[in-house]
Design a protein around this motif. Sequence first.
Motif: not given
Length: 593
Positions: A235, A239, A261, A264-265
């Motif tokens: 992740s 970003q 990921i 959160n990714g």
Amino acid sequence: MQIEERKINIKNFFLYIIHSTGKSTLMSGEGHLSLHIIPVELVYRILDHLDQLTILYSVRNLCKRLNSIIDTYDLYKECRTLDLSHYEIKEQGAQRLAYGLTRNTIFTTINLNSNRIGDSGIEYLIKALKNNQVHIITLTTLSLSCNNINELGAHNLANFLQTNTILATLDLSHNYIDVSGAKYIADALAKNTNLTALNLSGNQIRNQGAQYFGIALTKNKTLLLLDLGSNKIESQGVQQLANVFTVNKTLTVLNLSYNNIQDNGAKQLADALKTNMTLTTLDLTKTHIGELGAIELANMLAKNKTLSVLKLGDNQINNQAGIYLGNAMKHNMSLTILDLSENQIKDEGTISLANGLANNTTLNILDLNKNGIEEQGAQHLARVLINNNILTMLNLAWNRIRDSGAEYISRILTSNTALTSLKLENNDIGNHGAQYLANALVNNRTLISLNLSVNEIGDEAVQNFSITLKNNKTLTTLDLCQNRITDESVQYLAQALMNNTTLTLLDLRHNRIADKGAEHLAIVLKTNRTLTKLNLQYNSITEEGAAHFARVLRDQTTVTTVYLRWNNFGEKARPRLWKLANDSERLSLLGIM
């Protein structure tokens, strides 16, 4: 063949051709070959016997005159693609190849996949491309997958990309490019003004490398496709890539499959894509996305107006997330392909998706393979799809819809005028469910491909399919692999195929067909002019059954291949079967020896 051997052999070949044509005047006083006075027609005759690699290794650049002749040789000048994949040319071969490519103005595509040329090979190749860039004005695609490329090779490629204005597609997948190598390429990408597709899947660029590419894409204005699949990106790396979508207005395809990921990714990407107007394809297959991440992506779909392909296969998406995705489809008017295969949306999520499709006017392909869907989910899908005229492919393979679910799905086929491909393999469908499907297909005019492999279908239902094949005018592919079909029903299939004019592929692998069934099918091939592939592997056919096909295939011209590998061929029969296969190249008996 080693490179030096090629050089010796090509000289001998020239000498042989000249002597065999009686052109003794082409020899100098000392008896050596003179390339300056060989007639063009004779050189053409020699080139007719050489492949591309030999021409480049051993003939190209021997002298200016020979180069000019090669440039006018039809088979060479009309060839735009140099495909040397899997030649194992390695470093030494790359050096010779680079020399042969000097002043090339022919090839637009060079494929060197799986050659292990390494960093040194890349150096030779790039040096040739850079030193002769005035002449190499046509190369637009360069494929270097599986070549043991490391940081140094990436550095040389990056230097080339900074100044090259022609190359549009570069494939560097499945090498050993790490964070340092990724930085070199990303920095070059920031300056390059022509590259449109870059494949770096299967490397080791990790989070830091992904961040480098994120920075580069804020400056790059030409790249359309970026493949970073299988690069150990988490992740943190996503970003920076997500931030790109607020600035970059050109990237249309992003592949992040087989990374880590997580939710959160997925959220970072979803937030960025809510207002993005350029990305059309996002591949997040097997990226460890669970319920929360899928819900974030669903919320994005309700607002996004551009994304047309979303792949979320092999994650941990459950029925609750499926409900959100279904609700999103009520509002989304851009998605054409949705892949949710190998998740756990089950009946509850499937019902929501079905409801979402009721008013959806864009989705063409829905993949729900391996999702724990049972009869209830199939029932709701059928209810909606009966009147849906948009969806063309539905994959319900490896679920548990059983006979009652198959009955519901058959109702789609009676009135739907859009569905062309239906996959129902491994669904515990028996004779009862298969009969409903067969009967529905009698008057269906749209379905092209039906997969019912790995079910419990026996002779009773196959007789119904024989009636289908007599009347149906659109089905081209029927897969009945791994069912319970015997010689008894094969005779009915054979009779139907006598007059069928649409089926091109029939798959009957892993059944209980013996010599009598083989004989019935062989007889069909005498008159059927449509079937091109018949697969009978893993049955109970002996040498006698194989002989039936061998005799027919000597004269029959339509069938491309009859596959008979892995049947009941004893040790004594194998030499005779091998002869049968050699006598008929369309009888595939590979693996019997």
